[in-house]
Design a protein around this motif. Sequence first.
Motif, PDB file in Angstrom:
ATOM      1  N   VAL A  85       6.210 -57.219 -60.096  1.00 35.78           N
ATOM      2  CA  VAL A  85       5.290 -58.054 -60.872  1.00 35.78           C
ATOM      3  C   VAL A  85       3.919 -58.070 -60.210  1.00 35.78           C
ATOM      4  O   VAL A  85       2.878 -57.920 -60.868  1.00 35.78           O
ATOM      5  N   HIS A 137       1.051 -56.697 -62.734  1.00 35.08           N
ATOM      6  CA  HIS A 137       0.697 -57.749 -63.689  1.00 35.08           C
ATOM      7  C   HIS A 137      -0.795 -57.755 -64.016  1.00 35.08           C
ATOM      8  O   HIS A 137      -1.205 -58.044 -65.140  1.00 35.08           O
ATOM      9  N   VAL A 187      -0.886 -54.312 -66.697  1.00 38.24           N
ATOM     10  CA  VAL A 187      -0.628 -55.059 -67.921  1.00 38.24           C
ATOM     11  C   VAL A 187      -1.872 -55.797 -68.406  1.00 38.24           C
ATOM     12  O   VAL A 187      -2.271 -55.684 -69.568  1.00 38.24           O
ATOM     13  N   TYR A 211       2.092 -61.135 -72.965  1.00 40.78           N
ATOM     14  CA  TYR A 211       1.695 -60.679 -71.629  1.00 40.78           C
ATOM     15  C   TYR A 211       2.816 -60.900 -70.614  1.00 40.78           C
ATOM     16  O   TYR A 211       3.167 -59.993 -69.840  1.00 40.78           O
ATOM     17  N   THR A 242       5.147 -57.977 -68.879  1.00 39.54           N
ATOM     18  CA  THR A 242       5.126 -57.903 -67.417  1.00 39.54           C
ATOM     19  C   THR A 242       6.533 -57.944 -66.843  1.00 39.54           C
ATOM     20  O   THR A 242       6.879 -57.148 -65.954  1.00 39.54           O
ATOM     21  N   SER A 246       8.265 -54.753 -65.026  1.00 41.45           N
ATOM     22  CA  SER A 246       8.599 -54.983 -63.616  1.00 41.45           C
ATOM     23  C   SER A 246      10.081 -54.754 -63.351  1.00 41.45           C
ATOM     24  O   SER A 246      10.467 -54.214 -62.306  1.00 41.45           O
TER      25      SER A 246
END
Length: 300
Positions: free
Chosen positions: A204, A208, A212, A236, A240, A244
Amino acid sequence: LKDGNIHDVGWRYFLFLQHLQGPIPHFFTVSWSLVVEEWFYLTFPLVAYILSRVVPRLSARRAVLMTTLLFIAIPLLLRLLMVFGNVPPSDFQDLGSIFNFEMQFRSVAMYRLDSIAFGVLGAYVSHYHSDAWRRYRLHSFVTGLLMYLFFRARLDEGLAKFVFSFSICSFALALLLPLASTVRSAPAAIAVPITHLSVISYSVYLIHRTLVMDAFRAYGGRPFTDLQAVVYYLAYFIVTILLSTLLYKYFESPVMRLREKRFLFGGRKPVPVSPSLETRGSIPSPTRGSTPKEAVESVS
């Protein structure tokens, strides 16, 4: 990179030097915390070893404590010098218009080494003063929680924000650890998502913002209504978590297992890198130790 940030990618990134003492370049800005970690892991044991050799009759235990206190005090002093060396006291309440908090303080590695040092201080107390660690866990938790909430509500500006906020927040969060370390199980509805998020947290961290968020900004536009904003941020977070999970399952986990099998254990069965994604009903400890004290012992 499409905006020309490729020029920011230099040799400093390979040595974790991109913002050791100054603002981080625009490329891969989330790497600021990696620099803090790597330089802490490199310098802390080195300083502790030097102190144990240079200071007469200094035990390893006291060398660790002294080094921890140094790593807490020095970044605080550096932040003070940064402010007092550039701003007259009459302008301390206007620091937000003088400095960029994110670029010149929060993400500068040498100002943030104390954030990990407070965790080491917690591990020290849990190891050498385990009775007090357990006995005062509730008092410690309440104190830390109130300290954090009070700071966020009343002191998040001026000198308090730019100099003392890092120490206060880190210390307050460290006070939560004694009670948190006693949690051994939870209902599956709580344990499963917490465990899963802990497993994929590094993935993440990596994507992130750099993948993303940039993709959403480039192709998703900006939400204009409250409903669009809710849908935007839900999408979102879902994207993510999904990406991940895939990154962890098909890249991070296999690479870590390969590293442990080939380089760390000499053919012996390795310790699991992280808990299984199928864990149900329990919150596993991040190390072999089942308590903070045992966790310290397991790496010492």
